[in-house]
Structure formats: structure tokens, C-alpha cells
Design an enzyme around this catalytic site. Sequence first.
Site, mmCIF file in Angstrom:
data_model
loop_
_atom_site.group_PDB
_atom_site.id
_atom_site.type_symbol
_atom_site.label_atom_id
_atom_site.label_comp_id
_atom_site.label_asym_id
_atom_site.label_seq_id
_atom_site.Cartn_x
_atom_site.Cartn_y
_atom_site.Cartn_z
ATOM 1 N N PRO A 90 -3.021 -8.606 6.062
ATOM 2 C CA PRO A 90 -1.595 -8.481 6.384
ATOM 3 C C PRO A 90 -1.350 -8.374 7.895
ATOM 4 C CG PRO A 90 -2.307 -6.724 4.873
ATOM 5 C CD PRO A 90 -3.521 -7.532 5.204
ATOM 6 N N GLU A 117 -8.903 -0.246 1.491
ATOM 7 C CA GLU A 117 -7.970 0.120 2.551
ATOM 8 C C GLU A 117 -8.163 -0.695 3.816
ATOM 9 O OE1 GLU A 117 -8.368 2.177 0.068
ATOM 10 O OE2 GLU A 117 -6.204 2.395 -0.135
#
Length: 246
Positions: A90, A117
Amino acid sequence: MRIDILCLFPEMFDSPLNQSIIKRAREEGLVDIVIHNIRDYTHDKHHTVDDYSYGGGPGMVLKPEPIFEAAEMIKQQLGVTEMPIILLTPQGRLFSQSVAQELALHPHLMLICGHYEGLDERVCEYLATDEISIGDYVLSGGELAALVVVDAVVRLIPGVLGSQDSASSDSHSNGLLEYPQYTRPQVYRGWAVPSVLLSGNHGEIAQWRRRQAILRTATRRPDLLKKANLCDEEKKWISENLLSPK
Ligand code: 6GU
């Protein structure tokens, strides 16, 4: 073209890469797509791919070693020292049709799908040559993003689509959204196909389509219109038709 994908969930690729256009492109040898499980490049008994974050905090971080080793083995097999190594994250630059066109020019691509994560920063800094995001939302992992990138790129490989026309008339390839299309029946539930499309006048049809594409882009995606190549007559036509729609 050859595309190598490094990921933690190889099964996510099974069905999407075995359907429709991508399936046919693979069968015809136009693209060779190889999926690698990062876990296969670990050396410990438990095949550990992640570990705690230095400095503390929630979530696990993907370890660098199996990713570097997988990438290096693939480069060695291909006999290349340089190739695009694209991290799906992202935090990457935003994917678009023009990025797809740029990627489609390379004979080899490597895509790395992150998960959990995060990923050890040394992969970003010293292995990846590019970082791509497919939009401003968070996915659980890079696999779906990699599939999006592969689909958009493969359809641009010469010979993959029936006619090269298909790719060049797609929404976005000329900076505009696509014009509306219709097929039979000519009247459905009382809704008729625009008569110009039945006229047989190819000049008028082309003009109608171009104007519809412009109108649609202006109303739905005004951000795109700024970058599209419109002639003066078209700009004039927009201002007249957007201000006082017929
Ligand atoms: Cl490339 N990865 C993840 N995990 N989430 C995303 C993305 C990529 N692009 C948009 N959201």
C-alpha cells in the site's frame, strides 16, 4: 514474457490465472507465470517466514532472507542480473494503465507479495526496484494486488487479445472512459438503442462515441479529463453540453 510471483499463499493464484484471457495466453506460450512459495526458501525446521518487529509493537514482520534467496535463485535461473522486482505494498506508487503499459515492455517481471503487518525494510531498499499499490485501501496481502497487475499487464502483451484494437479502445487507454455499448435486442422493455448506432454512418457513429466518452469522463471522472487530449472543437462542445445538457 515471464512473470515470477513470490508469495505466502500460492493457492490464491490457482483459479484466477487459469481462466479466460490469462489462461489462453499461458496456453499459447505468450506468458509464462511461475508462482513461488516464500516458505519453500526457508532453512529452519518450522519454515519460519516472519518474526517480531525490532523496537516492539504489534504484528509480525516478514524476514528478509527467504525473499532475497528466492529472488536471487530466480534471477540466476533466468540468467539475468537485472530485472524489475516489484513489491506490492500500500506504500507503493499508484498502479494505472500507464504503469501497466510500462511493465508490459519487459521480458521478465518479478512480483513480491507482502503479508502480515509488514516486510523487513531491507527488501524494499536493497532488493525491490519498484513498489506498487493498487489503490488507497488496505488488503490483507499483496496476492490480490499481484493478480490485478498481472491481468492488466498480460492483456497488453501483443497477440493476447483477439485484435489489438480491443486494448486500444478500452477505458483509460486514451485517457477517457469507454463509450456506451449496446447489442440486440434493438428495443428491450421499451428502451431503444440510440438510433445513430443503427444508421450505418461510420463517421457519425465515431463522432457520437467520441463525444459520449468525453461526456461520460467529464461527469464521472473530471480528474481524468484534464489529462485527455481534446481538440478545441471538443472542448467547446463539452462546455456547451455540460452547462446545458440536452
Ligand atoms: Cl499492493 N497490498 C496491500 N496489502 N494492500 C493494498 C495494496 C497492496 N494496494 C492497495 N492496497
